[in-house]
Design a protein around this motif. Sequence first.
Motif, PDB file in Angstrom:
ATOM      1  N   ILE A 266       0.831  -1.207   0.000  1.00 17.14           N
ATOM      2  CA  ILE A 266       0.000   0.000   0.000  1.00 17.14           C
ATOM      3  C   ILE A 266       0.865   1.256   0.000  1.00 17.14           C
ATOM      4  O   ILE A 266       0.678   2.164  -0.813  1.00 17.14           O
ATOM      5  N   ILE A 267       1.873   1.315   0.901  1.00 15.91           N
ATOM      6  CA  ILE A 267       2.641   2.556   1.002  1.00 15.91           C
ATOM      7  C   ILE A 267       3.808   2.598   0.034  1.00 15.91           C
ATOM      8  O   ILE A 267       4.299   3.678  -0.276  1.00 15.91           O
ATOM      9  N   GLY A 268       4.257   1.397  -0.470  1.00 16.58           N
ATOM     10  CA  GLY A 268       5.477   1.282  -1.276  1.00 16.58           C
ATOM     11  C   GLY A 268       5.677   2.459  -2.193  1.00 16.58           C
ATOM     12  O   GLY A 268       4.878   2.691  -3.096  1.00 16.58           O
ATOM     13  N   PRO A 269       6.744   3.240  -2.024  1.00 20.14           N
ATOM     14  CA  PRO A 269       6.842   4.502  -2.763  1.00 20.14           C
ATOM     15  C   PRO A 269       6.898   4.292  -4.277  1.00 20.14           C
ATOM     16  O   PRO A 269       6.341   5.080  -5.026  1.00 20.14           O
ATOM     17  N   THR A 270       7.581   3.241  -4.752  1.00 20.97           N
ATOM     18  CA  THR A 270       7.714   3.048  -6.201  1.00 20.97           C
ATOM     19  C   THR A 270       7.068   1.742  -6.623  1.00 20.97           C
ATOM     20  O   THR A 270       6.757   0.885  -5.801  1.00 20.97           O
ATOM     21  N   LEU A 271       6.886   1.599  -7.929  1.00 23.55           N
ATOM     22  CA  LEU A 271       6.259   0.391  -8.466  1.00 23.55           C
ATOM     23  C   LEU A 271       7.091  -0.875  -8.211  1.00 23.55           C
ATOM     24  O   LEU A 271       6.524  -1.911  -7.851  1.00 23.55           O
ATOM     25  N   PRO A 272       8.442  -0.825  -8.348  1.00 24.17           N
ATOM     26  CA  PRO A 272       9.213  -2.036  -8.037  1.00 24.17           C
ATOM     27  C   PRO A 272       8.999  -2.524  -6.610  1.00 24.17           C
ATOM     28  O   PRO A 272       8.961  -3.741  -6.375  1.00 24.17           O
ATOM     29  N   ASP A 273       8.843  -1.595  -5.658  1.00 25.66           N
ATOM     30  CA  ASP A 273       8.568  -2.010  -4.281  1.00 25.66           C
ATOM     31  C   ASP A 273       7.289  -2.824  -4.212  1.00 25.66           C
ATOM     32  O   ASP A 273       7.218  -3.864  -3.553  1.00 25.66           O
TER      33      ASP A 273
ATOM     34  N   ILE B 241       5.842  -4.489  -6.639  1.00 21.29           N
ATOM     35  CA  ILE B 241       5.975  -5.782  -7.323  1.00 21.29           C
ATOM     36  C   ILE B 241       6.683  -6.782  -6.422  1.00 21.29           C
ATOM     37  O   ILE B 241       6.270  -7.941  -6.304  1.00 21.29           O
ATOM     38  N   LEU B 242       7.737  -6.329  -5.755  1.00 18.85           N
ATOM     39  CA  LEU B 242       8.431  -7.238  -4.831  1.00 18.85           C
ATOM     40  C   LEU B 242       7.521  -7.630  -3.685  1.00 18.85           C
ATOM     41  O   LEU B 242       7.582  -8.754  -3.185  1.00 18.85           O
ATOM     42  N   GLY B 243       6.637  -6.703  -3.269  1.00 19.41           N
ATOM     43  CA  GLY B 243       5.673  -7.039  -2.230  1.00 19.41           C
ATOM     44  C   GLY B 243       4.724  -8.139  -2.674  1.00 19.41           C
ATOM     45  O   GLY B 243       4.438  -9.074  -1.918  1.00 19.41           O
ATOM     46  N   LEU B 244       4.278  -8.056  -3.933  1.00 18.89           N
ATOM     47  CA  LEU B 244       3.384  -9.104  -4.442  1.00 18.89           C
ATOM     48  C   LEU B 244       4.113 -10.447  -4.502  1.00 18.89           C
ATOM     49  O   LEU B 244       3.550 -11.494  -4.172  1.00 18.89           O
ATOM     50  N   ASP B 245       5.400 -10.414  -4.911  1.00 23.32           N
ATOM     51  CA  ASP B 245       6.193 -11.645  -4.935  1.00 23.32           C
ATOM     52  C   ASP B 245       6.312 -12.233  -3.539  1.00 23.32           C
ATOM     53  O   ASP B 245       6.188 -13.441  -3.332  1.00 23.32           O
ATOM     54  N   MET B 246       6.525 -11.344  -2.570  1.00 23.84           N
ATOM     55  CA  MET B 246       6.618 -11.780  -1.170  1.00 23.84           C
ATOM     56  C   MET B 246       5.298 -12.400  -0.713  1.00 23.84           C
ATOM     57  O   MET B 246       5.281 -13.382   0.028  1.00 23.84           O
TER      58      MET B 246
ATOM     59  N   THR C 143       5.943 -12.500 -11.358  1.00 22.79           N
ATOM     60  CA  THR C 143       6.941 -11.479 -11.027  1.00 22.79           C
ATOM     61  C   THR C 143       7.772 -11.108 -12.246  1.00 22.79           C
ATOM     62  O   THR C 143       8.047  -9.929 -12.497  1.00 22.79           O
ATOM     63  N   VAL C 144       8.163 -12.131 -13.024  1.00 27.92           N
ATOM     64  CA  VAL C 144       8.963 -11.865 -14.219  1.00 27.92           C
ATOM     65  C   VAL C 144       8.182 -11.016 -15.213  1.00 27.92           C
ATOM     66  O   VAL C 144       8.716 -10.076 -15.815  1.00 27.92           O
ATOM     67  N   ALA C 145       6.875 -11.323 -15.357  1.00 26.72           N
ATOM     68  CA  ALA C 145       6.062 -10.552 -16.297  1.00 26.72           C
ATOM     69  C   ALA C 145       5.956  -9.099 -15.848  1.00 26.72           C
ATOM     70  O   ALA C 145       6.045  -8.180 -16.673  1.00 26.72           O
ATOM     71  N   PHE C 146       5.795  -8.888 -14.532  1.00 25.16           N
ATOM     72  CA  PHE C 146       5.766  -7.522 -14.013  1.00 25.16           C
ATOM     73  C   PHE C 146       7.081  -6.796 -14.297  1.00 25.16           C
ATOM     74  O   PHE C 146       7.088  -5.629 -14.702  1.00 25.16           O
ATOM     75  N   ALA C 147       8.199  -7.500 -14.077  1.00 27.21           N
ATOM     76  CA  ALA C 147       9.507  -6.890 -14.308  1.00 27.21           C
ATOM     77  C   ALA C 147       9.666  -6.505 -15.771  1.00 27.21           C
ATOM     78  O   ALA C 147      10.185  -5.436 -16.107  1.00 27.21           O
ATOM     79  N   ARG C 148       9.161  -7.374 -16.656  1.00 29.79           N
ATOM     80  CA  ARG C 148       9.250  -7.088 -18.081  1.00 29.79           C
ATOM     81  C   ARG C 148       8.408  -5.863 -18.453  1.00 29.79           C
ATOM     82  O   ARG C 148       8.830  -5.010 -19.229  1.00 29.79           O
ATOM     83  N   TYR C 149       7.228  -5.788 -17.814  1.00 31.59           N
ATOM     84  CA  TYR C 149       6.359  -4.630 -18.057  1.00 31.59           C
ATOM     85  C   TYR C 149       7.058  -3.343 -17.635  1.00 31.59           C
ATOM     86  O   TYR C 149       7.033  -2.329 -18.353  1.00 31.59           O
ATOM     87  N   LEU C 150       7.730  -3.416 -16.461  1.00 32.29           N
ATOM     88  CA  LEU C 150       8.486  -2.252 -15.978  1.00 32.29           C
ATOM     89  C   LEU C 150       9.546  -1.841 -16.986  1.00 32.29           C
ATOM     90  O   LEU C 150       9.687  -0.664 -17.326  1.00 32.29           O
ATOM     91  N   LEU C 151      10.274  -2.854 -17.477  1.00 32.33           N
ATOM     92  CA  LEU C 151      11.376  -2.599 -18.401  1.00 32.33           C
ATOM     93  C   LEU C 151      10.847  -1.967 -19.680  1.00 32.33           C
ATOM     94  O   LEU C 151      11.409  -0.994 -20.188  1.00 32.33           O
ATOM     95  N   VAL C 152       9.728  -2.515 -20.185  1.00 34.81           N
ATOM     96  CA  VAL C 152       9.166  -2.009 -21.444  1.00 34.81           C
ATOM     97  C   VAL C 152       8.684  -0.575 -21.273  1.00 34.81           C
ATOM     98  O   VAL C 152       8.949   0.285 -22.112  1.00 34.81           O
TER      99      VAL C 152
ATOM    100  N   ALA D  65      17.400   1.751 -18.853  1.00 36.89           N
ATOM    101  CA  ALA D  65      17.121   2.893 -17.997  1.00 36.89           C
ATOM    102  C   ALA D  65      16.710   2.434 -16.609  1.00 36.89           C
ATOM    103  O   ALA D  65      16.200   1.338 -16.426  1.00 36.89           O
ATOM    104  N   ASN D  66      16.935   3.280 -15.641  1.00 37.93           N
ATOM    105  CA  ASN D  66      16.596   2.943 -14.272  1.00 37.93           C
ATOM    106  C   ASN D  66      15.074   2.905 -14.108  1.00 37.93           C
ATOM    107  O   ASN D  66      14.422   3.932 -14.276  1.00 37.93           O
ATOM    108  N   PRO D  67      14.489   1.728 -13.791  1.00 38.71           N
ATOM    109  CA  PRO D  67      13.034   1.639 -13.729  1.00 38.71           C
ATOM    110  C   PRO D  67      12.443   2.447 -12.578  1.00 38.71           C
ATOM    111  O   PRO D  67      11.288   2.829 -12.629  1.00 38.71           O
TER     112      PRO D  67
END
Lengths: 106, 140
Positions: free
Chosen positions: A30-37, A39-44, A80-89, A100-102
């Motif tokens: 909920i609070i995670g400042p960025t999208l990668p946070d 995504i890692l939360g969902l993986d967790m 998780t991999v699909a989310f990471a790919r979406y971030l990258l794209v 680029a830095n996601p």
Amino acid sequence: MSGTAFLDMTIYAGLGLLSLAFLITILRIIIGPTLPDRILGLDMLVSVGIGFIAIVAVKTGFFLYLDVAIALGLVGFLATVAFARYLLVSATKHTGEPDANPEAKP
Amino acid sequence: MKTVIFRTIAPVLVAIMVVFSVFVLLRGHNEPGGGFIGGLIAASAVALYGIAVGVEEVRKALRVDPLAIAGFGVLLSSLSGLVSIAYQVPFLTGLWTIFHFENTEIAVSSPMFFDIGVYFAVLGTLAAVALALEEDEDQK
């Protein structure tokens, strides 16, 4: 203390700790400042779910649940991999550079 | 994706997923599992490999078009139903034979071939969808 009573105690302790982990992870999502946070939360969240399934398998003695845990582990990794790919794209589309830095674009 | 770690670990993971999908498929008649869920796991293995090494590599590794795999699955399912013609029983009736091989019983049945057909149909369809989506992203 007999073995069964100790096993019961550890099972309830494990369920309590996993519930705590669940709540803390949801807080991070909920609070995670960025999208990668997030995504890692969902993986967790998937990992904690696997832990729940394992404890329920021990508690009920129904070890078919472990196959569910294996399948969830494999498919959760794919999510998780699909989310990471979406971030990258989306980062590539935004800056025109593949590496680029996601975190720059949440 | 251009990451060395993922590209190295992906073939191992894909192999585990495919073996697990076949295990789920063959266990399906008497216990949880079956053709549909096995096909889903295999299709996610294909999707994972596509993300790791690119769509072209996956198409090369599959050797045939994913939709051809789906068509083969539908054909196999229909043929397993048509076996019942020879025994004068209704379409898709379950027929069983048991082979004996060195103290083990191997049960071969028409429901098993039907399930294998479902596996290929689901695998082919979802792999085609996943590869098409990934290809679309590659072009952007």
